[in-house]
Write a protein that holds these residues in place. Structure first.
Motif, PDB file in Angstrom:
ATOM      1  N   LEU A 150       0.624  -1.342  -0.119  1.00  0.00           N
ATOM      2  CA  LEU A 150      -0.049  -0.124  -0.091  1.00  0.00           C
ATOM      3  C   LEU A 150       0.890   1.130  -0.002  1.00  0.00           C
ATOM      4  O   LEU A 150       0.426   2.102   0.490  1.00  0.00           O
ATOM      5  CB  LEU A 150      -0.986   0.006   1.264  1.00  0.00           C
ATOM      6  N   ASP A 151       2.124   1.222  -0.716  1.00  0.00           N
ATOM      7  CA  ASP A 151       3.013   2.094  -0.505  1.00  0.00           C
ATOM      8  C   ASP A 151       3.269   3.039  -1.746  1.00  0.00           C
ATOM      9  O   ASP A 151       4.251   3.431  -1.843  1.00  0.00           O
ATOM     10  CB  ASP A 151       4.249   1.779  -0.062  1.00  0.00           C
ATOM     11  N   GLU A 152       2.089   2.907  -2.691  1.00  0.00           N
ATOM     12  CA  GLU A 152       2.470   3.477  -4.163  1.00  0.00           C
ATOM     13  C   GLU A 152       1.443   4.734  -4.100  1.00  0.00           C
ATOM     14  O   GLU A 152       0.654   4.967  -3.464  1.00  0.00           O
ATOM     15  CB  GLU A 152       1.865   2.418  -4.926  1.00  0.00           C
ATOM     16  N   GLU A 153       1.568   5.474  -5.227  1.00  0.00           N
ATOM     17  CA  GLU A 153       0.899   6.852  -5.258  1.00  0.00           C
ATOM     18  C   GLU A 153      -0.473   6.596  -5.464  1.00  0.00           C
ATOM     19  O   GLU A 153      -1.264   7.160  -4.947  1.00  0.00           O
ATOM     20  CB  GLU A 153       1.375   7.407  -6.839  1.00  0.00           C
ATOM     21  N   ASP A 154      -0.927   5.523  -6.060  1.00  0.00           N
ATOM     22  CA  ASP A 154      -2.407   5.305  -6.423  1.00  0.00           C
ATOM     23  C   ASP A 154      -2.956   4.180  -5.124  1.00  0.00           C
ATOM     24  O   ASP A 154      -4.165   3.771  -5.477  1.00  0.00           O
ATOM     25  CB  ASP A 154      -2.742   4.613  -7.661  1.00  0.00           C
ATOM     26  N   SER A 155      -2.076   3.842  -4.218  1.00  0.00           N
ATOM     27  CA  SER A 155      -2.564   3.110  -3.196  1.00  0.00           C
ATOM     28  C   SER A 155      -3.633   4.071  -2.198  1.00  0.00           C
ATOM     29  O   SER A 155      -3.388   5.212  -2.178  1.00  0.00           O
ATOM     30  CB  SER A 155      -1.479   2.745  -2.194  1.00  0.00           C
ATOM     31  N   PRO A 156      -4.797   3.441  -1.675  1.00  0.00           N
ATOM     32  CA  PRO A 156      -5.816   4.083  -0.921  1.00  0.00           C
ATOM     33  C   PRO A 156      -5.406   4.481   0.452  1.00  0.00           C
ATOM     34  O   PRO A 156      -6.119   4.366   1.376  1.00  0.00           O
ATOM     35  CB  PRO A 156      -7.011   3.061  -0.931  1.00  0.00           C
ATOM     36  N   TYR A 185       6.696  18.366   9.915  1.00  0.00           N
ATOM     37  CA  TYR A 185       7.189  18.434   8.380  1.00  0.00           C
ATOM     38  C   TYR A 185       8.388  17.568   8.183  1.00  0.00           C
ATOM     39  O   TYR A 185       8.371  16.802   7.295  1.00  0.00           O
ATOM     40  CB  TYR A 185       7.710  19.816   7.953  1.00  0.00           C
ATOM     41  N   PRO A 186       9.427  17.718   9.295  1.00  0.00           N
ATOM     42  CA  PRO A 186      10.610  16.671   9.055  1.00  0.00           C
ATOM     43  C   PRO A 186      10.099  15.032   8.879  1.00  0.00           C
ATOM     44  O   PRO A 186      10.706  14.285   8.221  1.00  0.00           O
ATOM     45  CB  PRO A 186      11.567  16.881  10.177  1.00  0.00           C
ATOM     46  N   SER A 187       8.901  14.830   9.661  1.00  0.00           N
ATOM     47  CA  SER A 187       8.572  13.425   9.590  1.00  0.00           C
ATOM     48  C   SER A 187       8.053  13.035   8.135  1.00  0.00           C
ATOM     49  O   SER A 187       8.006  11.903   7.611  1.00  0.00           O
ATOM     50  CB  SER A 187       7.441  13.472  10.662  1.00  0.00           C
ATOM     51  N   LEU A 188       7.231  14.089   7.617  1.00  0.00           N
ATOM     52  CA  LEU A 188       6.776  13.813   6.388  1.00  0.00           C
ATOM     53  C   LEU A 188       7.898  13.638   5.458  1.00  0.00           C
ATOM     54  O   LEU A 188       7.850  12.873   4.343  1.00  0.00           O
ATOM     55  CB  LEU A 188       5.772  14.952   6.125  1.00  0.00           C
ATOM     56  N   VAL A 189       8.776  14.396   5.545  1.00  0.00           N
ATOM     57  CA  VAL A 189       9.990  14.236   4.472  1.00  0.00           C
ATOM     58  C   VAL A 189      10.695  13.018   4.436  1.00  0.00           C
ATOM     59  O   VAL A 189      11.209  12.331   3.587  1.00  0.00           O
ATOM     60  CB  VAL A 189      11.137  15.631   4.670  1.00  0.00           C
ATOM     61  N   GLU A 190      10.797  12.314   5.849  1.00  0.00           N
ATOM     62  CA  GLU A 190      11.527  11.331   5.977  1.00  0.00           C
ATOM     63  C   GLU A 190      10.716  10.203   5.532  1.00  0.00           C
ATOM     64  O   GLU A 190      11.201   9.271   4.781  1.00  0.00           O
ATOM     65  CB  GLU A 190      11.612  10.958   7.469  1.00  0.00           C
ATOM     66  N   ILE A 191       9.430  10.105   5.793  1.00  0.00           N
ATOM     67  CA  ILE A 191       8.650   8.946   5.287  1.00  0.00           C
ATOM     68  C   ILE A 191       8.564   8.977   3.750  1.00  0.00           C
ATOM     69  O   ILE A 191       8.272   8.200   3.177  1.00  0.00           O
ATOM     70  CB  ILE A 191       7.215   8.798   6.082  1.00  0.00           C
ATOM     71  N   ASP A 192       8.524  10.321   3.248  1.00  0.00           N
ATOM     72  CA  ASP A 192       8.306  10.204   1.532  1.00  0.00           C
ATOM     73  C   ASP A 192       9.557   9.876   0.936  1.00  0.00           C
ATOM     74  O   ASP A 192       9.225   9.450  -0.109  1.00  0.00           O
ATOM     75  CB  ASP A 192       8.272  11.842   1.388  1.00  0.00           C
ATOM     76  N   GLU A 193      10.506   9.590   1.832  1.00  0.00           N
ATOM     77  CA  GLU A 193      11.645   8.888   1.293  1.00  0.00           C
ATOM     78  C   GLU A 193      11.633   7.158   0.882  1.00  0.00           C
ATOM     79  O   GLU A 193      12.263   6.652   0.052  1.00  0.00           O
ATOM     80  CB  GLU A 193      12.973   9.018   1.754  1.00  0.00           C
ATOM     81  N   ARG A 194      10.749   6.690   1.665  1.00  0.00           N
ATOM     82  CA  ARG A 194      10.329   5.291   1.574  1.00  0.00           C
ATOM     83  C   ARG A 194       8.972   5.036   0.884  1.00  0.00           C
ATOM     84  O   ARG A 194       9.024   3.644   0.553  1.00  0.00           O
ATOM     85  CB  ARG A 194      10.151   4.731   2.905  1.00  0.00           C
ATOM     86  N   ILE A 195       8.147   5.796   1.007  1.00  0.00           N
ATOM     87  CA  ILE A 195       6.768   5.603   0.293  1.00  0.00           C
ATOM     88  C   ILE A 195       6.506   6.611  -0.781  1.00  0.00           C
ATOM     89  O   ILE A 195       7.181   7.788  -0.881  1.00  0.00           O
ATOM     90  CB  ILE A 195       5.568   5.484   1.523  1.00  0.00           C
ATOM     91  N   ASP A 196       5.653   6.237  -1.648  1.00  0.00           N
ATOM     92  CA  ASP A 196       5.232   6.940  -2.517  1.00  0.00           C
ATOM     93  C   ASP A 196       3.589   7.537  -2.576  1.00  0.00           C
ATOM     94  O   ASP A 196       3.176   8.355  -3.379  1.00  0.00           O
ATOM     95  CB  ASP A 196       5.038   6.535  -4.248  1.00  0.00           C
ATOM     96  N   THR A 224       7.612  19.808  -1.881  1.00  0.00           N
ATOM     97  CA  THR A 224       7.688  18.688  -1.014  1.00  0.00           C
ATOM     98  C   THR A 224       6.449  17.711  -0.886  1.00  0.00           C
ATOM     99  O   THR A 224       6.723  16.593  -0.382  1.00  0.00           O
ATOM    100  CB  THR A 224       8.589  18.890   0.148  1.00  0.00           C
ATOM    101  N   LEU A 225       5.389  18.404  -0.703  1.00  0.00           N
ATOM    102  CA  LEU A 225       4.066  17.710  -0.385  1.00  0.00           C
ATOM    103  C   LEU A 225       3.104  17.737  -1.150  1.00  0.00           C
ATOM    104  O   LEU A 225       3.199  18.590  -2.461  1.00  0.00           O
ATOM    105  CB  LEU A 225       3.688  18.420   0.852  1.00  0.00           C
ATOM    106  N   ASP A 226       1.892  17.061  -0.999  1.00  0.00           N
ATOM    107  CA  ASP A 226       0.984  17.062  -1.922  1.00  0.00           C
ATOM    108  C   ASP A 226      -0.361  17.964  -1.229  1.00  0.00           C
ATOM    109  O   ASP A 226      -1.155  18.550  -2.018  1.00  0.00           O
ATOM    110  CB  ASP A 226       0.293  15.577  -1.831  1.00  0.00           C
ATOM    111  N   THR A 227      -0.380  18.096   0.103  1.00  0.00           N
ATOM    112  CA  THR A 227      -1.472  18.585   0.787  1.00  0.00           C
ATOM    113  C   THR A 227      -1.348  19.630   2.020  1.00  0.00           C
ATOM    114  O   THR A 227      -0.073  19.168   2.473  1.00  0.00           O
ATOM    115  CB  THR A 227      -2.524  17.585   1.340  1.00  0.00           C
TER     116      THR A 227
END
Length: 342
Positions: A196-202, A210-221, A245-248
């Motif tokens: 469930l780690d893809e761009e189109d995953s629900p 913010y740093p937490s999002l940057v970190e996890i964004d390196e592993r998931i899409d 760096t973000l979507d929302t």
């Protein structure tokens, strides 16, 4: 009876990286998305499987589980690591010695903490309503529902036979970092394991850090979004950074429509327009029916627990073009969205 309502129409599908004003990257081009805030938390104790089930039955497009870590590394659906406000932990003498003081967001807090309990121990607790004085209808269910993991929420969603989006929020990542733990890794591991780690995953991912999002964004899409509380203007420079760096961005309502010192609404800001110009989606929180939470303009009588003119608040934000609303009463958000078309 409400718990047995049939499931609602299929939820939105995320489409990472294509957001623009009027064309949601998460699948709704013409109307805002309804996010069930902690489940149908106006009706049932928050972050229980029953609250999520009811939210789906009432028509929510998305359910939002907040996540904290247990002692054995599981992701528990709770609003914060502290347990006393939403569970019956204080009534368990076997856990009396677990009460302790820790530092959360720079402040000492004395409570029972989920990360001091194994999942098996947490399963012996039962959920309770956070604000029983305002929501006796929910408090009537105190002691009935067990605590659940995000894994169990995903199992429930998988069994629906249609796509329903979950919107997990990583709570207090810095708190875990100080203990040598990583809620980012725990969530990324689970999403990868379940594919469930893809761009189109629900699954969309959110945090106040913010740093937490940057970190996890390196592993998931997956789409990722920053929660921004408080009030005041958000600078163009910050919006530029978030857009890169973000979507929302998920905003406190006061960031969009401020209130004066007496709780009355002031002129809306232009943050929604400026965010959309940069390709960011704008989600807004939290919509609640009770006078206690409504702007003074929409309150009905002096009683804090009485429901005010909540539909007027939804309509105000819909007119301002927000892409999604977090609601404790998802059925009322869905109804307001429908009536706003006329």
């Amino acid at each position: 009876a409400a718990l047995g309502v049939a499931a609602a129409p299929a939820a939105a599908e995320p489409n990472h990286g294509e957001s623009s004003h009027g064309e949601s990257s998460h699948g709704h081009a013409d109307e805002p998305i309804v996010i069930a805030h902690r489940g149908a938390s106006g009706y049932l104790p928050e972050h229980t499987l029953e609250a999520y089930q009811l939210a789906v039955a009432l028509g929510a497009d998305v359910v939002e589980p907040d996540l904290v870590l247990t002692a054995d590394g599981e992701l528990l659906a709770r609003h914060e690591p502290m347990l006393s406000g939403t569970t019956d932990v204080a009534e368990h003498p076997e856990f009396a010695d677990r009460k302790t003081t820790k530092t959360i967001d720079g402040q000492p807090v004395t409570d029972w903490f989920a990360d001091d309990f194994t999942l098996a121990e947490l399963k012996t607790l039962r959920a309770e309503e956070r604000i029983p004085e305002l929501r006796p209808q929910s408090a009537a269910w105190d002691g009935k529902f067990e605590l659940v993991t995000y894994d169990e929420v995903l199992d429930y969603v998988d069994g629906l036979g249609r796509e329903v989006i979950t919107y997990p929020e990583m709570k207090h990542p810095s708190y875990y970092k100080e203990q040598g733990l990583s809620i980012e890794d725990a969530l990324a591991d689970l999403l990868e394991e379940r594919e469930l780690d893809e761009e189109d995953s629900p699954v969309w991912v959110q945090s106040f850090e913010y740093p937490s999002l940057v970190e996890i964004d390196e592993r998931i899409d997956n789409p990722v979004g920053l929660n921004i509380g408080g009030s005041g203007e958000i600078s163009d420079a910050d919006l530029d950074l978030y857009a890169a760096t973000l979507d929302t961005i998920s905003l406190n309502k006061d960031r969009i429509v401020p209130r004066d010192e007496d709780g009355y609404l002031l002129e809306p800001t232009d943050v929604v327009e400026r965010a959309h110009e940069r390709g960011l989606e704008v989600h807004v929180w939290t919509f609640r029916n009770e006078n206690s939470f409504l702007p003074a303009d929409f309150r009905k009588g002096p009683k804090e627990a009485k429901w005010g003119h909540y539909r007027a608040e939804y309509e105000l934000f819909f007119e301002l073009g927000v892409d999604a609303v977090f609601s404790d009463y998802p059925d009322k958000a869905v109804a307001a969205r429908y009536w706003s078309k006329f």
